[in-house]
Design a protein around this motif. Structure first.
Motif, PDB file in Angstrom:
ATOM      1  N   VAL A 134       0.848  -1.189   0.000  1.00  0.00           N
ATOM      2  CA  VAL A 134       0.000   0.000   0.000  1.00  0.00           C
ATOM      3  C   VAL A 134       0.882   1.237   0.000  1.00  0.00           C
ATOM      4  N   VAL A 135       0.481   2.225  -0.803  1.00  0.00           N
ATOM      5  CA  VAL A 135       1.124   3.534  -0.766  1.00  0.00           C
ATOM      6  C   VAL A 135       0.057   4.552  -0.372  1.00  0.00           C
ATOM      7  N   VAL A 136       0.364   5.372   0.615  1.00  0.00           N
ATOM      8  CA  VAL A 136      -0.511   6.458   1.049  1.00  0.00           C
ATOM      9  C   VAL A 136       0.233   7.758   0.785  1.00  0.00           C
ATOM     10  N   THR A 137      -0.437   8.711   0.115  1.00  0.00           N
ATOM     11  CA  THR A 137       0.202  10.002  -0.147  1.00  0.00           C
ATOM     12  C   THR A 137      -0.598  11.143   0.462  1.00  0.00           C
ATOM     13  N   GLY A 138       0.068  12.273   0.609  1.00  0.00           N
ATOM     14  CA  GLY A 138      -0.578  13.507   1.038  1.00  0.00           C
ATOM     15  C   GLY A 138       0.212  14.208   2.127  1.00  0.00           C
ATOM     16  N   ARG A 139      -0.026  15.488   2.226  1.00  0.00           N
ATOM     17  CA  ARG A 139       0.637  16.301   3.244  1.00  0.00           C
ATOM     18  C   ARG A 139       0.110  15.969   4.631  1.00  0.00           C
ATOM     19  N   GLY A 140       0.938  16.216   5.613  1.00  0.00           N
ATOM     20  CA  GLY A 140       0.495  16.112   7.005  1.00  0.00           C
ATOM     21  C   GLY A 140       0.019  14.737   7.414  1.00  0.00           C
ATOM     22  N   ALA A 141       0.724  13.694   7.025  1.00  0.00           N
ATOM     23  CA  ALA A 141       0.326  12.341   7.421  1.00  0.00           C
ATOM     24  C   ALA A 141       0.285  12.242   8.944  1.00  0.00           C
ATOM     25  N   PRO A 142      -0.789  11.667   9.481  1.00  0.00           N
ATOM     26  CA  PRO A 142      -0.887  11.531  10.946  1.00  0.00           C
ATOM     27  C   PRO A 142       0.252  10.688  11.521  1.00  0.00           C
ATOM     28  N   GLU A 143       0.679  11.036  12.725  1.00  0.00           N
ATOM     29  CA  GLU A 143       1.786  10.322  13.380  1.00  0.00           C
ATOM     30  C   GLU A 143       1.519   8.832  13.501  1.00  0.00           C
ATOM     31  N   ALA A 144       0.279   8.443  13.776  1.00  0.00           N
ATOM     32  CA  ALA A 144      -0.051   7.024  13.918  1.00  0.00           C
ATOM     33  C   ALA A 144       0.157   6.276  12.597  1.00  0.00           C
ATOM     34  N   LEU A 145      -0.103   6.929  11.485  1.00  0.00           N
ATOM     35  CA  LEU A 145       0.137   6.320  10.177  1.00  0.00           C
ATOM     36  C   LEU A 145       1.639   6.176   9.937  1.00  0.00           C
ATOM     37  N   LEU A 146       2.390   7.196  10.286  1.00  0.00           N
ATOM     38  CA  LEU A 146       3.846   7.136  10.130  1.00  0.00           C
ATOM     39  C   LEU A 146       4.431   6.009  10.981  1.00  0.00           C
ATOM     40  N   ALA A 147       3.898   5.823  12.176  1.00  0.00           N
ATOM     41  CA  ALA A 147       4.388   4.770  13.066  1.00  0.00           C
ATOM     42  C   ALA A 147       4.101   3.381  12.494  1.00  0.00           C
ATOM     43  N   LEU A 148       2.965   3.217  11.841  1.00  0.00           N
ATOM     44  CA  LEU A 148       2.583   1.925  11.272  1.00  0.00           C
ATOM     45  C   LEU A 148       3.358   1.598   9.997  1.00  0.00           C
ATOM     46  N   ALA A 149       3.774   2.631   9.270  1.00  0.00           N
ATOM     47  CA  ALA A 149       4.405   2.449   7.956  1.00  0.00           C
ATOM     48  C   ALA A 149       5.747   1.729   8.048  1.00  0.00           C
ATOM     49  N   ASP A 150       6.054   1.003   6.974  1.00  0.00           N
ATOM     50  CA  ASP A 150       7.366   0.378   6.847  1.00  0.00           C
ATOM     51  C   ASP A 150       8.390   1.369   6.311  1.00  0.00           C
ATOM     52  N   THR A 151       7.954   2.223   5.383  1.00  0.00           N
ATOM     53  CA  THR A 151       8.829   3.212   4.758  1.00  0.00           C
ATOM     54  C   THR A 151       8.088   4.540   4.702  1.00  0.00           C
ATOM     55  N   VAL A 152       8.741   5.600   5.136  1.00  0.00           N
ATOM     56  CA  VAL A 152       8.169   6.948   5.078  1.00  0.00           C
ATOM     57  C   VAL A 152       9.163   7.839   4.371  1.00  0.00           C
ATOM     58  N   THR A 153       8.682   8.545   3.356  1.00  0.00           N
ATOM     59  CA  THR A 153       9.507   9.536   2.672  1.00  0.00           C
ATOM     60  C   THR A 153       8.811  10.880   2.805  1.00  0.00           C
ATOM     61  N   GLU A 154       9.565  11.875   3.266  1.00  0.00           N
ATOM     62  CA  GLU A 154       9.017  13.224   3.382  1.00  0.00           C
ATOM     63  C   GLU A 154       9.582  14.069   2.258  1.00  0.00           C
ATOM     64  N   MET A 155       8.696  14.558   1.410  1.00  0.00           N
ATOM     65  CA  MET A 155       9.086  15.453   0.327  1.00  0.00           C
ATOM     66  C   MET A 155       9.183  16.863   0.919  1.00  0.00           C
ATOM     67  N   ARG A 156      10.321  17.507   0.701  1.00  0.00           N
ATOM     68  CA  ARG A 156      10.558  18.834   1.266  1.00  0.00           C
ATOM     69  C   ARG A 156      10.783  19.815   0.127  1.00  0.00           C
ATOM     70  N   LYS A 157      10.027  20.907   0.160  1.00  0.00           N
ATOM     71  CA  LYS A 157      10.206  21.931  -0.864  1.00  0.00           C
ATOM     72  C   LYS A 157      11.490  22.703  -0.587  1.00  0.00           C
ATOM     73  N   VAL A 158      12.364  22.725  -1.570  1.00  0.00           N
ATOM     74  CA  VAL A 158      13.575  23.529  -1.502  1.00  0.00           C
ATOM     75  C   VAL A 158      13.349  24.807  -2.298  1.00  0.00           C
ATOM     76  N   LYS A 159      12.694  24.668  -3.441  1.00  0.00           N
ATOM     77  CA  LYS A 159      12.414  25.792  -4.328  1.00  0.00           C
ATOM     78  C   LYS A 159      11.258  25.361  -5.226  1.00  0.00           C
ATOM     79  N   HIS A 160      10.367  26.269  -5.562  1.00  0.00           N
ATOM     80  CA  HIS A 160       9.223  25.916  -6.405  1.00  0.00           C
ATOM     81  C   HIS A 160       8.937  27.046  -7.386  1.00  0.00           C
TER      82      HIS A 160
END
Length: 187
Positions: A147-173
């Motif tokens: 399963v892949v879940v996307t979106g901003r502001g993922a709840p902490e409980a979801l992050l804790a359950l996940a096997d892999t978490v990637t945070e996309m960070r805006k450097v420049k847009h």
């Protein structure tokens, strides 16, 4: 500058192969794009893929919809577009709840090897989909289902359950420089 590595920088993992839960979150671009890239990779290896988009409406025809249709990968829009454009947030919430039931059924059925829950963090954050129910379904899925879940502001409980978490960070847009969204590149 550095030279290329001449030795493998890690030992081969010895754990079990099983369905993984991946979360792509953060304020940077690329969360959905990463999920769609993974969907293409899985499809290319013969895995059965299903994609649900919690914000896009059912008749959306963005570039990814057109490409996935050509490949035979089902994409289902569950929402009614950007919330700031919504004429009726109660309707938006009802669509999210109804859509979650369809996505949950697909997730738990075991019929798919990869289920993408694109933009799913938004109905979770807005309280439209109960977080506990969402987490329970993720935990109860058949062992082979990724399963892949996307979106901003993922709840902490979801992050804790996940096997892999990637945070996309805006450097420049480009948008911050006054460049509007461009069809086929970003929206």
């Amino acid at each position: 500058m550095e030279g290329p590595k001449r030795q493998k920088p890690y030992a081969k993992p010895q754990g079990e192969r099983r369905g993984l839960l991946l979360v792509y979150t953060g304020d940077g671009k690329g969360k959905s794009t990463a999920a769609f890239g993974l969907a293409l990779r899985a499809h290319g290896r013969g895995l059965k893929v299903r994609i649900f988009q919690f914000i896009k409406h059912a008749t959306a025809r963005f570039g990814e919809h057109r490409a996935f249709a050509l490949l035979g990968i089902p994409v289902e829009g569950l929402g009614d577009g950007f919330t700031w454009k919504s004429q009726d947030l109660d309707r938006s919430a009802a669509l999210a709840r109804e859509g979650w039931q369809r996505a949950k059924e697909a997730l738990l059925s075991g019929a798919y090897d990869l289920v993408v829950l694109d933009e799913a963090t938004y109905p979770l954050r807005y309280g439209w989909v109960p977080l506990e129910e969402f987490l329970e379904a993720l935990s109860a899925r058949p062992p082979h289902v990724h399963v892949v879940v996307t979106g901003r502001g993922a709840p902490e409980a979801l992050l804790a359950l996940a096997d892999t978490v990637t945070e996309m960070r805006k450097v420049k847009h480009a948008f911050d420089q006054g460049v509007p969204a461009q069809r086929g590149i970003e929206h």
